[in-house]
Design a protein around this motif. Structure first.
Motif, PDB file in Angstrom:
ATOM      1  N   GLU A 269       0.941  -1.112   0.090  1.00  0.00           N
ATOM      2  CA  GLU A 269       0.014  -0.035   0.064  1.00  0.00           C
ATOM      3  C   GLU A 269       0.852   1.284  -0.015  1.00  0.00           C
ATOM      4  O   GLU A 269       0.654   2.133  -0.872  1.00  0.00           O
ATOM      5  N   GLU A 270       1.981   1.462   0.639  1.00  0.00           N
ATOM      6  CA  GLU A 270       2.897   2.427   0.960  1.00  0.00           C
ATOM      7  C   GLU A 270       3.623   2.674  -0.273  1.00  0.00           C
ATOM      8  O   GLU A 270       3.643   3.774  -0.977  1.00  0.00           O
ATOM      9  N   PHE A 271       3.963   1.454  -1.138  1.00  0.00           N
ATOM     10  CA  PHE A 271       4.496   1.437  -2.376  1.00  0.00           C
ATOM     11  C   PHE A 271       3.610   1.939  -3.252  1.00  0.00           C
ATOM     12  O   PHE A 271       4.048   2.914  -4.165  1.00  0.00           O
ATOM     13  N   VAL A 272       2.555   1.783  -3.328  1.00  0.00           N
ATOM     14  CA  VAL A 272       1.498   2.280  -4.431  1.00  0.00           C
ATOM     15  C   VAL A 272       1.265   3.596  -4.253  1.00  0.00           C
ATOM     16  O   VAL A 272       1.534   4.627  -4.964  1.00  0.00           O
ATOM     17  N   ASP A 273       0.894   4.054  -3.135  1.00  0.00           N
ATOM     18  CA  ASP A 273       0.601   5.420  -2.644  1.00  0.00           C
ATOM     19  C   ASP A 273       1.767   6.288  -2.907  1.00  0.00           C
ATOM     20  O   ASP A 273       1.656   7.484  -3.602  1.00  0.00           O
ATOM     21  N   SER A 274       2.926   6.075  -2.222  1.00  0.00           N
ATOM     22  CA  SER A 274       3.970   6.855  -2.581  1.00  0.00           C
ATOM     23  C   SER A 274       4.516   7.084  -4.275  1.00  0.00           C
ATOM     24  O   SER A 274       4.942   8.128  -4.824  1.00  0.00           O
ATOM     25  N   THR A 275       4.609   5.809  -4.995  1.00  0.00           N
ATOM     26  CA  THR A 275       4.604   6.117  -6.551  1.00  0.00           C
ATOM     27  C   THR A 275       3.505   6.813  -7.348  1.00  0.00           C
ATOM     28  O   THR A 275       4.088   7.676  -8.066  1.00  0.00           O
ATOM     29  N   LEU A 276       2.273   6.643  -6.834  1.00  0.00           N
ATOM     30  CA  LEU A 276       1.194   7.454  -7.501  1.00  0.00           C
ATOM     31  C   LEU A 276       1.520   8.843  -7.233  1.00  0.00           C
ATOM     32  O   LEU A 276       1.342   9.813  -7.926  1.00  0.00           O
ATOM     33  N   ASP A 277       1.817   9.133  -5.880  1.00  0.00           N
ATOM     34  CA  ASP A 277       2.017  10.431  -5.689  1.00  0.00           C
ATOM     35  C   ASP A 277       3.228  11.259  -6.357  1.00  0.00           C
ATOM     36  O   ASP A 277       3.142  12.372  -6.811  1.00  0.00           O
ATOM     37  N   PHE A 278       4.059  10.403  -6.635  1.00  0.00           N
ATOM     38  CA  PHE A 278       5.568  10.876  -7.168  1.00  0.00           C
ATOM     39  C   PHE A 278       5.347  11.110  -8.516  1.00  0.00           C
ATOM     40  O   PHE A 278       5.709  11.869  -9.253  1.00  0.00           O
ATOM     41  N   LEU A 279       4.471  10.114  -9.026  1.00  0.00           N
ATOM     42  CA  LEU A 279       4.289  10.097 -10.669  1.00  0.00           C
ATOM     43  C   LEU A 279       3.334  11.184 -10.898  1.00  0.00           C
ATOM     44  O   LEU A 279       3.584  11.929 -12.126  1.00  0.00           O
ATOM     45  N   SER A 280       2.520  11.614 -10.245  1.00  0.00           N
ATOM     46  CA  SER A 280       1.417  12.531 -10.523  1.00  0.00           C
ATOM     47  C   SER A 280       2.199  14.131 -10.427  1.00  0.00           C
ATOM     48  O   SER A 280       2.085  14.779 -11.278  1.00  0.00           O
TER      49      SER A 280
END
Length: 289
Positions: A269-280
């Motif tokens: 979950e932290e992997f996905v959230d951090s990745t999506l925030d970064f990519l955005s």
């Protein structure tokens, strides 16, 4: 997602011009939008990402390959398995799928592949999420050096299960994340004779020179980069990330606590959230530029 379900949606593609025969690559391709290319490490395969693919695919086109010699891709004794060769394979694969550039989500030696391509084909790599990646002279670790001896090609399936079980105990910090599903998924491709031999060949191909030569070039890599790192990792320690964040101009560090080497499984979950925030933010900045 269990092994069979994951396998059922994998596709294959034949790539020419890399060896004296066609090379077959297995991959998952789901979702729509900007492409994310997921690159695993050793001794895993794209199943490492089985819990993060679908959440990411709600926002992007997610492509997770089994690198040559890994998982259910070509495992014959017909090619090199070094990260330099893997970079060649990725370039040919993206060209075959008519994808001129992608965001790279890369773990372990997959991170080494991403760094090679960020250097030699910067237009291909839009951004990078490097998770407990090899870099500098941080690798190969002792366990992989030992595994790469040709005599180990004679190991039994039980030997492989034991080797991977020991890795699971070190590579995950959260006991509840070591599920039977994960065990069976990761070990699945490596229990027959061809899989065992291929794993040994993969380990024997690891060459620190392929990243040390990039050390003086890291400051020329303009790609937005997230270092998404499990702090408990003894194989690729957080000190490597702390060095990379200083050397790559547009890099930032997100340290994941109570997490070891296999971050996509240990803290999905932290992997996905951090990745999506970064990519955005990365894509927004690119658009604005």
């Amino acid at each position: 997602m269990d092994l069979q379900t994951f396998r059922n949606r994998q596709q294959t593609v034949s790539l020419d011009g890399l060896i004296d025969d066609s090379l077959t690559l297995a991959y998952t391709d789901v979702g729509e939008g900007e492409p994310l290319l997921l690159l695993h490490g050793i001794p895993t395969w794209s199943y490492l990402f089985h819990e993060i693919i679908d959440p990411l695919a709600e926002h992007y086109r997610v492509i997770a390959i089994d690198m040559a010699g890994y998982g259910y891709s070509d495992r014959r004794d017909r090619f090199d398995r070094s990260i330099e060769f893997q970079a060649d394979v990725v370039e040919r694969f993206l060209a075959q799928l008519n994808i001129p550039s992608a965001h790279f989500i890369a773990h372990d030696i997959g991170g080494g592949v991403a760094l090679i391509l960020a250097d030699r084909s910067p237009e291909t790599v839009r951004s990078m999420v490097l998770s407990n990646s090899v870099a500098y002279d941080s690798w190969p670790i002792d366990e992989m050096l030992e595994l790469g001896h040709p005599r180990n090609a004679k190991m039994s399936p039980e030997d492989i299960k034991q080797l991977l079980e020991e890795s699971f105990q070190v590579g995950l910090s959260r006991p509840e994340r070591l599920t039977d599903e994960f065990r069976e998924g990761i070990t699945g491709p490596y229990l027959d004779r061809e899989g065992i031999v291929s794993m040994v060949r993969n380990a024997s191909s690891l060459n620190t020179n392929h990243t040390t030569r990039l050390t003086e070039r890291l400051n020329q890599m303009p790609q937005p980069t997230l270092l998404l790192w499990g702090v408990d990792d003894n194989w690729q320690p957080i000190s490597t990330a702390e060095k990379l964040v200083k050397d790559i101009p547009n890099a930032q560090l997100h340290a994941v606590k109570n997490c070891s080497h296999w971050v996509p499984q240990d803290a999905p979950e932290e992997f996905v959230d951090s990745t999506l925030d970064f990519l955005s933010k990365a894509t927004s900045n690119t658009t604005n530029d």
